[in-house]
Design an enzyme around this catalytic site. Structure first.
Site, PDB file in Angstrom:
ATOM      1  N   LYS A  78       0.879  -1.171   0.000  1.00  0.00           N
ATOM      2  CA  LYS A  78       0.000   0.000   0.000  1.00  0.00           C
ATOM      3  C   LYS A  78       0.912   1.215   0.000  1.00  0.00           C
ATOM      4  O   LYS A  78       1.597   1.507   0.967  1.00  0.00           O
ATOM      5  CB  LYS A  78      -0.908   0.011   1.222  1.00  0.00           C
ATOM      6  CG  LYS A  78      -1.728   1.276   1.297  1.00  0.00           C
ATOM      7  CD  LYS A  78      -2.984   1.113   2.082  1.00  0.00           C
ATOM      8  CE  LYS A  78      -3.712   2.441   2.115  1.00  0.00           C
ATOM      9  NZ  LYS A  78      -3.264   3.306   3.219  1.00  0.00           N
ATOM     10  N   GLY A 122      -8.327   9.647   9.143  1.00  0.00           N
ATOM     11  CA  GLY A 122      -8.647   9.712  10.562  1.00  0.00           C
ATOM     12  C   GLY A 122      -9.725  10.713  10.925  1.00  0.00           C
ATOM     13  O   GLY A 122     -10.069  10.876  12.089  1.00  0.00           O
ATOM     14  N   ALA A 163      -9.726   6.441   2.983  1.00  0.00           N
ATOM     15  CA  ALA A 163      -9.582   7.258   4.193  1.00  0.00           C
ATOM     16  C   ALA A 163     -10.829   8.097   4.377  1.00  0.00           C
ATOM     17  O   ALA A 163     -11.489   8.465   3.403  1.00  0.00           O
ATOM     18  CB  ALA A 163      -8.355   8.152   4.099  1.00  0.00           C
ATOM     19  N   GLY A 164     -11.143   8.372   5.623  1.00  0.00           N
ATOM     20  CA  GLY A 164     -12.227   9.293   5.922  1.00  0.00           C
ATOM     21  C   GLY A 164     -13.548   8.645   6.286  1.00  0.00           C
ATOM     22  O   GLY A 164     -14.388   9.272   6.930  1.00  0.00           O
ATOM     23  N   ASN A 180     -10.133   2.096   9.439  1.00  0.00           N
ATOM     24  CA  ASN A 180      -9.205   2.021  10.559  1.00  0.00           C
ATOM     25  C   ASN A 180      -9.752   2.841  11.732  1.00  0.00           C
ATOM     26  O   ASN A 180     -10.291   2.288  12.687  1.00  0.00           O
ATOM     27  CB  ASN A 180      -7.830   2.546  10.112  1.00  0.00           C
ATOM     28  CG  ASN A 180      -6.740   2.338  11.128  1.00  0.00           C
ATOM     29  OD1 ASN A 180      -6.997   2.116  12.304  1.00  0.00           O
ATOM     30  ND2 ASN A 180      -5.496   2.410  10.695  1.00  0.00           N
ATOM     31  N   THR A 181      -9.683   4.159  11.612  1.00  0.00           N
ATOM     32  CA  THR A 181     -10.077   5.046  12.711  1.00  0.00           C
ATOM     33  C   THR A 181     -11.532   4.849  13.147  1.00  0.00           C
ATOM     34  O   THR A 181     -11.836   4.881  14.337  1.00  0.00           O
ATOM     35  CB  THR A 181      -9.882   6.511  12.276  1.00  0.00           C
ATOM     36  OG1 THR A 181      -8.528   6.678  11.864  1.00  0.00           O
ATOM     37  CG2 THR A 181     -10.186   7.467  13.406  1.00  0.00           C
TER      38      THR A 181
END
Lengths: 256, 256, 256, 256
Positions: free
Chosen positions: A95, A156, A182-183, A204-205
């Protein structure tokens, strides 16, 4: 139904990719289990910590490791990290993250294209994190990427699909799996991305900051599957400016 | 986990309620199966069609029938239909709909409160379709409703959660299960409603207008479960105005 | 252009109505001047404070006072306040507010309709604050209101047009001026409301909480005029799923 | 108030830039007049059409011509068009457009940076149209641009501020005037962009596709000024999850 995500010739049933950066090792195992995840990112520094906590030992059998180039600020650094990852046994997937903006952590598309080109030639299966710019996505295709990973919002932030209009364009124009990276902050946002035809979602977050991490992992798993099923089923039309009876309302009561 | 939807003392595992108005009888069976639905609405006219197509015979064992008062334009007509439904064996649940606006099919909250009062006293388990007005919702509670069913958008429009701000207020202020009843057009919207703490979602047109109806029923089932799980797990915080590394980015590469 | 707002036979050039509750008297004068406002609300308690600060003396010549029934929790109280307002010389206009929810300050449509009926018969020019429910709006028309004032979001929240879909329906279906009365937090939101065909916008908190109150009053004035002009001009079409060259791009360069 | 837009040392009072591509010459004059525009784009082919319709003769005294490089598919072509424009008397400003995607007309940031570098060194005042990528914006600054012109949505789409989150980041991070250049479809969207701190807005299709072009030009002028004033005044806070009385509601009626 034999609907699989294919990345560089490898098949996956799960369309939820786990970013592991925010979890303890034990927690990572729990999320993998409850989210039925098959691919987990790994920052190089966590891989070779040495001593008793080597994350590679914690990743269950059958899980594909997706090492990332977190920390790289240009193509050269990213290439270096990628090679290191392969050397220590993390496999061929990489990645690619090239970031030199420390406030918004936005990817540098230009350096990312350069690194993709180098790594793809060396046999890596390159999955580049990118800002959803159609021209950059085309260059990533030409450079040999196996997927394109546009951001939905800053890393995040849990802000969701702020780039919706442009991810939609990527889905339409790019012949590689599009993975929102992301996001994504809530399962409904992951679901919506999948409804638009995105191939997978990385998370993830949103899981790491949930109250109950294992339950949130399950929620994401289901939401991603729901969105995929809806995309395959074909969404219904949206009415504008009026309603339409769902019950067989052919007349009001008296007229029956 | 023993998380159940409780309506008038009855427990349900499924939080997806099916509106059957737009389906053929065979199709209704398929949706019940793939959506793992436990409660299905029924317009009276379809219940007593007589002849070979009596919908009641088509509803599988164990499914709760939720007859609606579709066609009623005031409290009196609604009460009449509800009583008729009970007489012909549809049970005590009644989905109360009082509508005299034929373009947007918006419910008449005032007549709905009146009918709720009458029917609750007669022992019905009243589930009123309503426009999400906090004051009206409070009156429905006082009138004896077992749930409150605000619309997300005009019936059949697939427009989604246009009343989001006000459904959020109902969830906070009303001590009955809140069930979003109209307008939900995509699984991601059902998921979002559930994330907000709504107790269940009712769906009809979004499934009926999908390309593959059975698959879309499955998608809604999963999305509703995902949203519920996320609500129970506790959603993470949203960042404003910056990003936050998900990987353990304690420093850039050189500084390692 | 002779485009006027007509309320109960009175003509206004300005389509920005000022809620004065949050301003000192001197500040009210400044906002009236910079916002070129012609109508200002007035809470009864401020009108008859007695002593040196009688707000009525502060309102410039030519400004129409719109006393409100702030504090009324039911129709009866509202009627009482309205009559008092007329007695002390506040004129025939009355902004009807019936609120008994102290957290969200949402209006009680049912009591509002009742009070409208009584006051309209007594010759008041009733402008009722309401929750944007089409059925309630129709009853307000029948009760004799001279306008309908739906909320955009809870009072003082600056959240904007959360009820957009339903205000659009009111604009289409109701033959009285629709005036958005609460929640507008930014000039762009006032402008958007006007673009949708709303007749006027009422503003208080958004101006009162601005850094520079006079300048924000001017901004709202211009935004309201811009939205009105755009509505009258007729908005252009929105493209879906592609772009369209604005420059005369009949061919790329070589082909010239 | 002496609030001016400064571009390459030149001062402008107007913050509405007109794209002229979709207008007849006479219409361009009308829009300039009603929109009080001071800067108008010009596609080279229209500048040198020769014969009786030379657009340069139609542009009123005092208006700054902003020739664009419409038709250029790479840096080299753009540079060539820019030089040509200066030679035929269009001045030093150049709106740089490098586009080789014919469906979405998305700019190529990489080629745009290259052309900016070359043209800035030759003394041009370069205003590059770009995809709102923070890294690319930083390179445009380094290359010598006098402003950065991110798109709000695909050209001609009237879809509005689809890139809002990222334009906000540019406003915060980039020390040049940010000018939103494509996609703005309604005055309220122009107003919102200005409220965010954008320095100016460029408009073409939204005016050209309006019912009354002159009136829409006026509407945009006012909306842009309103948004600017609101930005300078400082927007008020947004409440979350409750209301706040705007009238001095210190108690309900009885308690007075």
């Amino acid at each position: 139904m034999n609907d699989r995500l294919v990345l560089g010739g490898h098949e996956f049933q799960s369309r939820l990719i786990l970013g592991s950066g925010k979890f303890s090792l034990a927690m990572t195992q729990a999320v993998i289990k409850h989210g039925e995840v098959e691919m987990v990112t790994l920052a190089l520094r966590r891989a070779n910590v040495g001593g008793e906590e080597n994350i590679l030992e914690y990743i269950p059998e059958g899980i594909t490791i997706l090492p990332n180039t977190s920390g790289a600020r240009n193509a050269e650094e990213a290439v270096r990290i990628a090679r290191l990852a392969r050397e220590i046994g993390c496999g061929s997937f990489i990645k690619l993250e090239v970031i030199h903006d420390s406030k918004y952590l936005l990817p540098d598309n230009y350096e990312t294209v350069k690194a993709t080109e180098i790594l793809a030639k060396e046999g890596f299966l390159v999955m580049p994190y990118m800002y959803p710019d159609l021209n950059a996505a085309r260059e990533l295709v030409n450079a040999g990427a196996v997927s394109v990973m546009p951001l939905g919002a800053p890393i995040g932030s849990n802000k969701g699909l702020c780039t919706k209009e442009f991810i939609r364009i990527l889905v339409e124009e790019i012949d590689l799996p599009i993975i929102v990276d992301a996001g994504i902050g809530r399962p409904s946002q992951a679901c919506e991305a999948m409804e638009m035809g995105v191939a997978a979602v990385m998370c993830n977050t949103a899981i790491a900051t949930a109250g109950d991490v294992a339950q949130m992992a399950r929620a994401f798993k289901q939401a991603v599957e729901a969105g995929r099923a809806a995309y395959l089923a074909g969404l219904g039309r949206v009415l504008d400016g009026r309603a339409e009876a769902s019950s067989p309302l052919t007349g009001f009561l008296e007229e029956c």
